[in-house]
Design a protein around this motif. Structure first.
Motif, mmCIF file in Angstrom:
data_model
loop_
_atom_site.group_PDB
_atom_site.id
_atom_site.type_symbol
_atom_site.label_atom_id
_atom_site.label_comp_id
_atom_site.label_asym_id
_atom_site.label_seq_id
_atom_site.Cartn_x
_atom_site.Cartn_y
_atom_site.Cartn_z
ATOM 1 N N VAL A 67 0.861 -1.184 0.000
ATOM 2 C CA VAL A 67 0.000 0.000 0.000
ATOM 3 C C VAL A 67 0.894 1.229 0.000
ATOM 4 C CG1 VAL A 67 -1.783 1.271 1.249
ATOM 5 C CG2 VAL A 67 -1.810 -1.221 1.254
ATOM 6 N N THR A 68 0.616 2.163 -0.912
ATOM 7 C CA THR A 68 1.468 3.348 -1.046
ATOM 8 C C THR A 68 0.851 4.595 -0.417
ATOM 9 O OG1 THR A 68 0.493 3.794 -3.221
ATOM 10 C CG2 THR A 68 2.518 2.484 -3.161
ATOM 11 N N ASP A 69 -0.399 4.531 -0.015
ATOM 12 C CA ASP A 69 -1.066 5.743 0.480
ATOM 13 C C ASP A 69 -1.253 5.726 1.994
ATOM 14 O OD1 ASP A 69 -2.895 3.735 0.504
ATOM 15 O OD2 ASP A 69 -4.560 4.908 -0.311
ATOM 16 N N LEU A 70 -0.246 5.215 2.709
ATOM 17 C CA LEU A 70 -0.307 5.227 4.166
ATOM 18 C C LEU A 70 -0.192 6.663 4.672
ATOM 19 C CD1 LEU A 70 1.945 2.134 4.871
ATOM 20 C CD2 LEU A 70 -0.514 2.289 5.211
ATOM 21 N N PRO A 71 -0.768 6.956 5.836
ATOM 22 C CA PRO A 71 -0.839 8.352 6.292
ATOM 23 C C PRO A 71 0.489 8.963 6.709
ATOM 24 C CG PRO A 71 -1.701 6.873 7.976
ATOM 25 C CD PRO A 71 -1.486 6.045 6.743
ATOM 26 N N THR A 151 -1.878 0.683 10.667
ATOM 27 C CA THR A 151 -0.515 0.910 10.197
ATOM 28 C C THR A 151 -0.334 2.379 9.830
ATOM 29 O OG1 THR A 151 -0.360 -1.348 9.400
ATOM 30 C CG2 THR A 151 1.237 0.224 8.529
ATOM 31 N N PHE A 152 0.664 2.994 10.453
ATOM 32 C CA PHE A 152 0.981 4.405 10.223
ATOM 33 C C PHE A 152 1.903 4.566 9.014
ATOM 34 C CE2 PHE A 152 4.118 7.780 11.018
ATOM 35 C CZ PHE A 152 3.293 8.888 11.040
ATOM 36 N N GLY A 153 2.912 3.703 8.920
ATOM 37 C CA GLY A 153 3.856 3.798 7.818
ATOM 38 C C GLY A 153 4.736 2.573 7.729
#
Length: 265
Positions: A67-71, A151-153
């Motif tokens: 996933v590339t759009d993590l916050p 998941t934050f990053g």
């Protein structure tokens, strides 16, 4: 035997789970379940039961998610064999959970309940790719945080980068004409890069040993169209991969010869 099944036991096991040996134990009648989980590694154990007892377990590992759009963004700074991981949260959860390791077989986990937004990891080995994940959770009890963490990053990290230990594989030459040819290859495997692969360097040498200028290609490229070749000439292509530490060994193609007319069949 499904007509004799009374229900199913589902155990959701986080990998790693250093704060508890307990797993999330779910009993249900259906053959489908929807669970919200973070991007940490998870193992699912499923068994059926009836009046006579419980069946053997079917074990399934949840595939890695991309996933590339993590916050949030994670930043890692190397300090010898240690690394300082920092992040800036969008809000202040009660705790963060940090996972790190080279894969699900050797991941480590730490719950951070202080106000600090950094964490020092130690004992990193050179030339190995590490995955670092930071998750946020508003519930920090050992038995409960799994279902609450988000998941934050995610980032990847080498404490020390090396040059690739191999060149690309399966170099083949196709569509040969008297002035051009198509070169294809298989990318260097991640475990052989020993650092973040930045790209490929490709050149060719003719039968008089005259070498062309090298062309630099990005790391996602696996083909290149050679042009400006001389007719009736034998060539050999050379390809290497490189990281920030330098260039790896060359892979040499089989010799190929351009025709005087048309295309080589």
């Amino acid at each position: 035997q499904s007509e004799n099944v009374l229900g199913y036991f589902v155990n959701l096991e986080r990998i790693p789970n250093s704060c508890s040996h307990l797993t999330n134990h779910i009993s249900l009648k259906d053959t489908e379940i929807l669970v919200n989980i973070s991007m940490a590694y998870y193992r699912v154990n499923i068994s059926a039961y009836n009046d006579a007892g419980e069946s053997p377990r079917a074990i399934y590992t949840v595939p890695e998610l991309s996933v590339t759009d993590l916050p949030g963004q994670i930043h890692v700074k190397s300090q010898g064999t240690n690394a300082v991981v920092t992040w800036t949260p969008e809000y202040n959860p009660k705790c963060f959970v940090v996972d790190w390791g080279t894969g699900k077989e050797d991941m480590q986990m730490k719950i951070i309940t202080t106000a600090a937004r950094n964490f020092t990891l130690d004992n990193f080995q050179p030339y190995k790719l590490y995955k670092i994940m930071v998750h946020a959770s508003d519930v920090c009890q050992c038995e409960s945080f799994i279902r609450h963490e988000k998941t934050f990053g995610v980032t990847h990290f080498y404490s020390v980068e090396g040059v690739p230990r191999t060149g690309p594989a399966n170099v083949t030459i196709l569509n040969i004409t008297k002035h051009s040819a198509l070169v294809k290859w298989t990318k260097i495997a991640a475990e052989d890069c020993l650092g973040f692969l930045q790209g490929y360097r490709i050149s060719y040498t003719d039968s008089s040993r005259k070498k062309s200028a090298a062309v630099i290609l990005n790391s996602s490229t696996t083909s290149y169209h050679l042009t400006g070749l001389k007719e009736k000439t034998t060539y050999r292509v050379q390809i290497s991969g490189f990281t920030s530490a330098g260039e790896g060994p060359l892979t040499l193609s089989q010799p190929f010869r351009t025709p005087k007319y048309g295309t080589v069949e």
